[in-house]
Design a protein around this motif. Structure first.
Motif, mmCIF file in Angstrom:
data_model
loop_
_atom_site.group_PDB
_atom_site.id
_atom_site.type_symbol
_atom_site.label_atom_id
_atom_site.label_comp_id
_atom_site.label_asym_id
_atom_site.label_seq_id
_atom_site.Cartn_x
_atom_site.Cartn_y
_atom_site.Cartn_z
ATOM 1 N N TYR A 164 0.818 -1.222 0.000
ATOM 2 C CA TYR A 164 0.000 0.000 0.000
ATOM 3 C C TYR A 164 0.850 1.268 0.000
ATOM 4 O O TYR A 164 0.384 2.329 -0.362
ATOM 5 C CB TYR A 164 -0.929 0.008 1.222
ATOM 6 N N TRP A 165 2.085 1.171 0.494
ATOM 7 C CA TRP A 165 2.971 2.343 0.508
ATOM 8 C C TRP A 165 4.396 1.849 0.671
ATOM 9 O O TRP A 165 4.615 0.673 0.970
ATOM 10 C CB TRP A 165 2.572 3.319 1.633
ATOM 11 N N ARG A 166 5.354 2.762 0.403
ATOM 12 C CA ARG A 166 6.760 2.375 0.443
ATOM 13 C C ARG A 166 7.531 3.390 1.281
ATOM 14 O O ARG A 166 7.288 4.597 1.156
ATOM 15 C CB ARG A 166 7.328 2.324 -0.982
ATOM 16 N N HIS A 167 8.454 2.904 2.095
ATOM 17 C CA HIS A 167 9.259 3.800 2.924
ATOM 18 C C HIS A 167 9.946 4.862 2.066
ATOM 19 O O HIS A 167 10.568 4.534 1.058
ATOM 20 C CB HIS A 167 10.351 3.020 3.672
ATOM 21 N N ARG A 168 9.816 6.097 2.471
ATOM 22 C CA ARG A 168 10.514 7.239 1.859
ATOM 23 C C ARG A 168 10.174 7.451 0.384
ATOM 24 O O ARG A 168 10.830 8.205 -0.298
ATOM 25 C CB ARG A 168 12.048 7.123 2.028
ATOM 26 N N LEU A 169 9.162 6.743 -0.138
ATOM 27 C CA LEU A 169 8.748 6.961 -1.529
ATOM 28 C C LEU A 169 7.280 7.352 -1.543
ATOM 29 O O LEU A 169 6.491 6.850 -0.728
ATOM 30 C CB LEU A 169 8.933 5.679 -2.356
ATOM 31 N N THR A 170 6.897 8.230 -2.466
ATOM 32 C CA THR A 170 5.492 8.602 -2.592
ATOM 33 C C THR A 170 4.856 7.711 -3.659
ATOM 34 O O THR A 170 5.551 6.995 -4.385
ATOM 35 C CB THR A 170 5.333 10.076 -3.026
ATOM 36 N N GLN A 171 3.531 7.815 -3.799
ATOM 37 C CA GLN A 171 2.876 7.026 -4.854
ATOM 38 C C GLN A 171 3.186 7.582 -6.242
ATOM 39 O O GLN A 171 2.870 6.942 -7.236
ATOM 40 C CB GLN A 171 1.367 6.953 -4.608
ATOM 41 N N ASP A 172 3.809 8.780 -6.308
ATOM 42 C CA ASP A 172 4.207 9.303 -7.616
ATOM 43 C C ASP A 172 5.534 8.710 -8.071
ATOM 44 O O ASP A 172 5.881 8.792 -9.251
ATOM 45 C CB ASP A 172 4.383 10.834 -7.557
ATOM 46 N N ASP A 173 6.306 8.144 -7.133
ATOM 47 C CA ASP A 173 7.633 7.653 -7.499
ATOM 48 C C ASP A 173 7.534 6.358 -8.300
ATOM 49 O O ASP A 173 6.620 5.555 -8.110
ATOM 50 C CB ASP A 173 8.485 7.441 -6.235
ATOM 51 N N ALA A 174 8.538 6.179 -9.175
ATOM 52 C CA ALA A 174 8.533 5.014 -10.074
ATOM 53 C C ALA A 174 8.658 3.714 -9.276
ATOM 54 O O ALA A 174 9.185 3.724 -8.156
ATOM 55 C CB ALA A 174 9.702 5.138 -11.045
ATOM 56 N N PRO A 175 8.181 2.595 -9.849
ATOM 57 C CA PRO A 175 8.338 1.310 -9.161
ATOM 58 C C PRO A 175 9.817 0.967 -8.973
ATOM 59 O O PRO A 175 10.646 1.250 -9.850
ATOM 60 C CB PRO A 175 7.682 0.306 -10.107
ATOM 61 N N THR A 176 10.138 0.359 -7.837
ATOM 62 C CA THR A 176 11.495 -0.133 -7.601
ATOM 63 C C THR A 176 11.615 -1.528 -8.220
ATOM 64 O O THR A 176 10.614 -2.116 -8.643
ATOM 65 C CB THR A 176 11.758 -0.252 -6.086
ATOM 66 N N SER A 177 12.863 -2.075 -8.218
ATOM 67 C CA SER A 177 13.021 -3.430 -8.768
ATOM 68 C C SER A 177 12.210 -4.437 -7.938
ATOM 69 O O SER A 177 11.656 -5.399 -8.471
ATOM 70 C CB SER A 177 14.497 -3.822 -8.818
ATOM 71 N N GLU A 178 12.094 -4.177 -6.599
ATOM 72 C CA GLU A 178 11.278 -5.083 -5.760
ATOM 73 C C GLU A 178 9.803 -4.986 -6.154
ATOM 74 O O GLU A 178 9.094 -5.985 -6.189
ATOM 75 C CB GLU A 178 11.417 -4.733 -4.271
ATOM 76 N N ASP A 179 9.334 -3.761 -6.451
ATOM 77 C CA ASP A 179 7.928 -3.608 -6.863
ATOM 78 C C ASP A 179 7.667 -4.402 -8.137
ATOM 79 O O ASP A 179 6.634 -5.058 -8.283
ATOM 80 C CB ASP A 179 7.587 -2.137 -7.136
ATOM 81 N N LEU A 180 8.621 -4.330 -9.078
ATOM 82 C CA LEU A 180 8.420 -5.024 -10.357
ATOM 83 C C LEU A 180 8.440 -6.538 -10.142
ATOM 84 O O LEU A 180 7.639 -7.273 -10.725
ATOM 85 C CB LEU A 180 9.493 -4.601 -11.364
ATOM 86 N N ALA A 181 9.344 -6.994 -9.241
ATOM 87 C CA ALA A 181 9.393 -8.434 -8.945
ATOM 88 C C ALA A 181 8.075 -8.870 -8.313
ATOM 89 O O ALA A 181 7.553 -9.955 -8.602
ATOM 90 C CB ALA A 181 10.567 -8.743 -8.015
ATOM 91 N N GLU A 182 7.506 -8.006 -7.446
ATOM 92 C CA GLU A 182 6.234 -8.329 -6.800
ATOM 93 C C GLU A 182 5.132 -8.478 -7.853
ATOM 94 O O GLU A 182 4.321 -9.398 -7.802
ATOM 95 C CB GLU A 182 5.881 -7.213 -5.818
ATOM 96 N N ALA A 183 5.129 -7.550 -8.826
ATOM 97 C CA ALA A 183 4.105 -7.610 -9.874
ATOM 98 C C ALA A 183 4.249 -8.901 -10.675
ATOM 99 O O ALA A 183 3.250 -9.556 -11.008
ATOM 100 C CB ALA A 183 4.224 -6.397 -10.785
ATOM 101 N N ARG A 184 5.514 -9.285 -10.941
ATOM 102 C CA ARG A 184 5.726 -10.551 -11.682
ATOM 103 C C ARG A 184 5.241 -11.734 -10.850
ATOM 104 O O ARG A 184 4.603 -12.647 -11.365
ATOM 105 C CB ARG A 184 7.216 -10.712 -12.028
#
Ligand SMILES: Cc1cc2nc3c(=O)[nH]c(=O)nc-3n(C[C@H](O)[C@H](O)[C@H](O)COP(=O)(O)OP(=O)(O)OC[C@H]3O[C@@H](n4cnc5c(N)ncnc54)[C@H](O)[C@@H]3O)c2cc1C
Length: 299
Positions: free
Chosen positions: A273-293
């Protein structure tokens, strides 16, 4: 926002873009503010199940309401989103994900519960959605997109022999809707990571629910939920798990369930639902992309 597989369906329907106004707003806990929204564009609003997310659009400073492109008559979501993304950044409304906590068809309103992260002393750190909710007054304007098949993730809280739930404070509104949808007598254990006991809420349910509160700010105690889950014996049988909250915590919990407890990955519904020190405007991290996969692989 758009997901390619949902486009064909969206093309046949008008886009669920709504211009709403605050009807009332009040604290339901010291750090959670319930904002009731209404307006003629809620006509036809339907909740098809629990855990229904929407995108909310918040005006930029100096704007009376969010400037949103008119929906394309063809219902083409990709084209509409392209027009939104093309707005100059200083005018483009902030977009954030929230959960419909309740819908009152008779009153023509929906409730959104905002967890006010931050303490209000540093408005830049808390983000535009939280800033808006903290001071929301009747008549304030906000945009809403959804609910929509374009980003819905169906939830079936009775799918297992028992149900395992995890939410931090901002996912508590969604968890409350999932708990309310438990089948009668369904055994469920909910790990709730909230700052302190005052943030707990009544969770009406027909299920047989045990709440395991974990106190402390989610940004400071990311491993507490994992430690608690690891230490607990789980009920026997095949669980259905629903996990939502800070992204790295949710990923760690899912990994634990799948890799250490042998839970079928297809039975684990998880959402960062949220990421430390990142806003929802910030690009996906490599972990976010791995999660989506991982989500795609789980089906
Ligand atoms: C599907 C979905 C449903 C959601 N439903 C709800 C809901 O019903 N109610 C709700 O309150 N939230 C909900 N959220 C979470 C909410 O979208 C985020 O917390 C969002 O970042 C808030 O926007 P913001 O503008 O306040 O902060 P942002 O501008 O996104 O972030 C600003 C700073 O605040 C930090 N931050 C953001 N969220 C939190 C948090 N929860 N705790 C601590 N620090 C944080 C960020 O790390 C960043 O440093 C949902 C998220 C998703 C993906």
């Amino acid at each position: 926002m758009p997901r390619a597989e949902a486009e064909s369906e969206a093309e046949t329907e008008p886009l669920p873009l709504r211009h709403l106004r605050v009807v009332t707003s009040r604290h339901i806990t010291p750090r959670t503010r319930r904002v009731t929204l209404g307006g003629p564009s809620l006509d036809g609003f339907v909740l098809t199940g629990p855990d229904q997310q929407v995108k909310l659009f918040f005006p930029r400073p100096g704007q009376a309401g969010p400037l949103l492109p008119a929906p394309d008559p063809s219902g083409d979501l990709t084209r509409w989103y392209g027009a939104y993304a093309a707005l100059p950044e200083t005018e483009r409304p902030w977009m954030r994900s929230y959960t419909v906590r309740a819908h009152d068809p008779a009153a023509g309103t929906v409730d959104i519960d905002f967890f006010l992260h931050g303490d209000g002393s540093d408005s830049a750190a808390e983000g535009p959605a939280t800033r808006w909710a903290r001071s929301a007054r009747p008549g304030d304007a906000v945009g809403m997109f959804g609910p929509s098949a374009a980003f819905a993730m169906p939830v079936d809280p009775g799918a297992g022999d028992w149900t395992l739930l995890y939410a931090d404070a901002c996912a508590l509104p969604a968890l409350a809707t999932v708990v309310a949808a438990l089948p009668p007598g369904q055994r469920a254990v909910a790990y709730l990571q909230v700052p302190d006991p005052a943030e707990l809420q009544p969770l009406p349910t027909a299920g047989d629910l045990t709440v395991r509160p974990l106190y402390g700010d989610a940004s400071a105690v990311g491993t507490r939920a994992l430690d608690a889950l690891r230490a607990d014996p789980l009920p026997g049988g095949r669980p259905y798990a629903w996990l939502a909250g800070e992204a790295s915590t949710v990923r760690a919990l899912r990994r634990h369930l799948v890799e250490e407890r042998g839970v079928d990955r297809r039975s684990v519904h998880f959402a960062g639902y949220w990421r430390h020190r990142l806003t929802q405007d910030d690009a996906p991290t490599s972990e976010d992309l791995a999660e989506a996969r991982g989500r795609l692989a789980a089906g």
